[in-house]
Design an enzyme around this catalytic site. Structure first.
Site, PDB file in Angstrom:
ATOM      1  N   TRP A   1      31.590  54.974  40.062  1.00 11.23           N
ATOM      2  CA  TRP A   1      30.297  55.680  39.972  1.00 11.23           C
ATOM      3  C   TRP A   1      30.498  57.087  39.458  1.00 11.23           C
ATOM      4  O   TRP A   1      29.659  57.595  38.702  1.00 11.23           O
ATOM      5  CB  TRP A   1      29.561  55.640  41.315  1.00 11.23           C
ATOM      6  CG  TRP A   1      29.239  54.223  41.706  1.00 11.23           C
ATOM      7  CD1 TRP A   1      29.781  53.506  42.731  1.00 11.23           C
ATOM      8  CD2 TRP A   1      28.353  53.316  41.023  1.00 11.23           C
ATOM      9  NE1 TRP A   1      29.280  52.230  42.729  1.00 11.23           N
ATOM     10  CE2 TRP A   1      28.407  52.078  41.706  1.00 11.23           C
ATOM     11  CE3 TRP A   1      27.527  53.439  39.908  1.00 11.23           C
ATOM     12  CZ2 TRP A   1      27.648  50.970  41.298  1.00 11.23           C
ATOM     13  CZ3 TRP A   1      26.779  52.339  39.501  1.00 11.23           C
ATOM     14  CH2 TRP A   1      26.839  51.127  40.192  1.00 11.23           C
TER      15      TRP A   1
ATOM     16  N   ASP B   1      26.423  62.686  44.674  1.00 10.49           N
ATOM     17  CA  ASP B   1      25.834  61.354  44.697  1.00 10.49           C
ATOM     18  C   ASP B   1      26.125  60.780  46.084  1.00 10.49           C
ATOM     19  O   ASP B   1      27.251  60.400  46.387  1.00 10.49           O
ATOM     20  CB  ASP B   1      26.482  60.499  43.595  1.00 10.49           C
ATOM     21  CG  ASP B   1      26.030  59.039  43.642  1.00 10.49           C
ATOM     22  OD1 ASP B   1      25.216  58.685  44.509  1.00 10.49           O
ATOM     23  OD2 ASP B   1      26.511  58.256  42.792  1.00 10.49           O
TER      24      ASP B   1
ATOM     25  N   LYS C   1      20.546  51.458  50.338  1.00  5.28           N
ATOM     26  CA  LYS C   1      21.669  51.182  51.255  1.00  5.28           C
ATOM     27  C   LYS C   1      21.320  51.658  52.669  1.00  5.28           C
ATOM     28  O   LYS C   1      21.224  50.861  53.579  1.00  5.28           O
ATOM     29  CB  LYS C   1      22.938  51.825  50.726  1.00  5.28           C
ATOM     30  CG  LYS C   1      23.289  51.267  49.335  1.00  5.28           C
ATOM     31  CD  LYS C   1      24.387  52.029  48.683  1.00  5.28           C
ATOM     32  CE  LYS C   1      24.469  51.834  47.192  1.00  5.28           C
ATOM     33  NZ  LYS C   1      24.713  50.461  46.760  1.00  5.28           N
TER      34      LYS C   1
HETATM   35  N1  PMP Z   1      26.214  55.683  42.976  1.00  7.57           N
HETATM   36  C1  PMP Z   1      26.763  54.962  43.953  1.00  7.57           C
HETATM   37  C2  PMP Z   1      27.760  55.616  44.846  1.00  7.57           C
HETATM   38  C3  PMP Z   1      26.393  53.630  44.121  1.00  7.57           C
HETATM   39  O1  PMP Z   1      26.945  52.903  45.093  1.00  7.57           O
HETATM   40  C4  PMP Z   1      25.439  53.048  43.261  1.00  7.57           C
HETATM   41  C5  PMP Z   1      24.958  51.617  43.402  1.00  7.57           C
HETATM   42  N2  PMP Z   1      25.706  50.766  44.124  1.00  7.57           N
HETATM   43  C6  PMP Z   1      24.914  53.840  42.232  1.00  7.57           C
HETATM   44  C7  PMP Z   1      25.307  55.155  42.141  1.00  7.57           C
HETATM   45  C8  PMP Z   1      23.907  53.280  41.263  1.00  7.57           C
HETATM   46  O2  PMP Z   1      22.710  53.215  41.916  1.00  7.57           O
HETATM   47  P1  PMP Z   1      21.413  52.518  41.312  1.00  7.57           P
HETATM   48  O3  PMP Z   1      21.685  51.073  41.256  1.00  7.57           O
HETATM   49  O4  PMP Z   1      20.354  52.931  42.303  1.00  7.57           O
HETATM   50  O5  PMP Z   1      21.179  53.106  39.964  1.00  7.57           O
END
Ligand code: PMP
Length: 365
Positions: free
Chosen positions: A106, A176, A200
């Protein structure tokens, strides 16, 4: 499966388990919300009733997460992934640097988007160590004129989590927190901005929470599309366009549930207890199970592990599924096993998984 309420032992990584109490309340209010003869999904986002839900969710979040007045709380769309672009679009100028701390996929995705807008650089990366650890605070060297520093507070795929955050002085720290927001108290003052997809710890997918210091909005770039400016959403109380009304209602109800559970201190304690049960099963297995993360970087939200014998790993996942455990496969990019133990996963589900792991080991070693 919990035989009493027929709820699966849900370890999904996101979207993930929601509190049963919240689902039942939503069910009871679904077709006739408080005597209106309508569901939340069927009423105007400009109605007094929705406004009360919306403002209630914002103020509850402020209270529970101790968010100071100098921060805006925004409910946006596009997931955390849109934030990867909105952050540099708003806060990075062409030619300007921003530091990214790389602790997993991420972080990599956020870094990639930033390159479209300025000159991001990697402050430090733990990739060489297969993202098993969070960097030591003393390894974080930043440049004085960085626009911001970005980090991922919990690495959903690799199962690592920051336990203390770097002090970036006057440079805004942007986190994030998609996979650990509101799983424990955090000093918001350390951050310029925090963002997270709700799916989550906070509710269903479709709502993205952004907590941003107001002075940053005043300095942000203005030559970008209206809907992608944080200031547009701040100026309109996150009602610039039609928001995900049902998601915001659910978010508000999850926050109510958190309050009833005793707030973030109590939730953090429960999360520690839950993770310990599963980490204990790994640590007491004499190498039958191996954790991916180094012990000091372990996540309390995503517990990543392997069954050392690869053929047994497949059997472990199959038997776990048959026994009613859901979502234990590791992320498709890394394989292995992962138990996501977000706020709404009950201790009882973690105990059942811990017992299952011990029994499986006994049977196969
Ligand atoms: N950052 C993290 C730490 C994540 O775990 C995730 C999704 N699992 C995301 C960003 C992406 O999120 P989204 O699917 O809401 O765009």
């Amino acid at each position: 499966m919990n035989e009493a309420n027929l709820r699966a032992y849900n370890f999904n990584a996101g979207p993930s388990a929601l509190p049963l109490e919240v689902l039942e309340k939503a069910q009871s209010e679904l077709t006739n919300f408080r005597g209106t003869g309508m569901s939340i999904m069927e009423m105007s986002h400009r109605s007094a009733i929705f406004e009360e839900i919306h403002n209630g969710a914002i103020s509850r979040m402020r209270k529970l997460f101790s968010i100071p007045d100098q921060y805006e709380v925004l409910f946006l769309q596009g997931g955390a992934s849109l934030q990867f672009s909105m952050i540099p679009m708003n806060f990075l100028q062409v030619g300007q640097q921003a530091g990214y701390i790389m602790t997993g996929s991420w972080s990599e995705k956020a870094f990639k988007e930033s390159k479209l807008f300025g000159e991001p650089y990697e402050v430090v990366s733990t990739k060489e160590n297969k993202y098993r650890n969070i960097p030591a605070l003393e390894d974080i060297q930043i440049n004085e004129d960085d626009a911001f520093i970005h980090l991922t507070s919990n690495n959903t795929i690799y199962g690592t989590q920051w336990s203390a955050f770097p002090d970036t002085g006057d440079i805004p720290l942007i986190a994030d927190m998609s996979s650990d927001i509101m799983s424990k108290p955090v000093d918001i003052n350390k951050f310029g901005m925090i963002y997270a997809g709700a799916q989550k710890n906070l509710g269903p997918s479709g709502v993205t929470v952004v907590i941003v210091r107001k002075d940053l909005l005043e300095k942000a770039n203005m030559d970008i599309p209206t809907i992608l400016k944080y200031s547009t959403h701040a100026d309109n109380n996150s009602l610039y366009n039609t928001p995900p009304t049902f998601g915001i209602y659910m978010l508000g109800e999850v926050l109510n549930w958190m309050e009833a559970k005793g707030g973030l201190e109590a939730i953090a304690k429960n999360n520690e207890e839950k993770a310990k049960v599963i980490y204990d099963a790994i640590d007491h297995s004499n190498g039958f199970y191996t954790g991916h993360a180094t012990p000091e970087s372990r996540s309390l939200m995503n517990i990543t592990f392997r069954v050392a014998d690869e053929t047994l790993e497949k059997l472990f996942l199959t038997e776990a599924e048959e026994a009613g455990f859901v979502g234990l496969n590791g992320h498709r990019s890394v394989g292995g096993c992962r138990a996501s133990t977000y706020n709404a996963v009950p201790l009882e589900a973690c105990q059942a998984l811990g017992d299952f792991m011990v029994q499986f080991q006994k049977k196969h070693s």
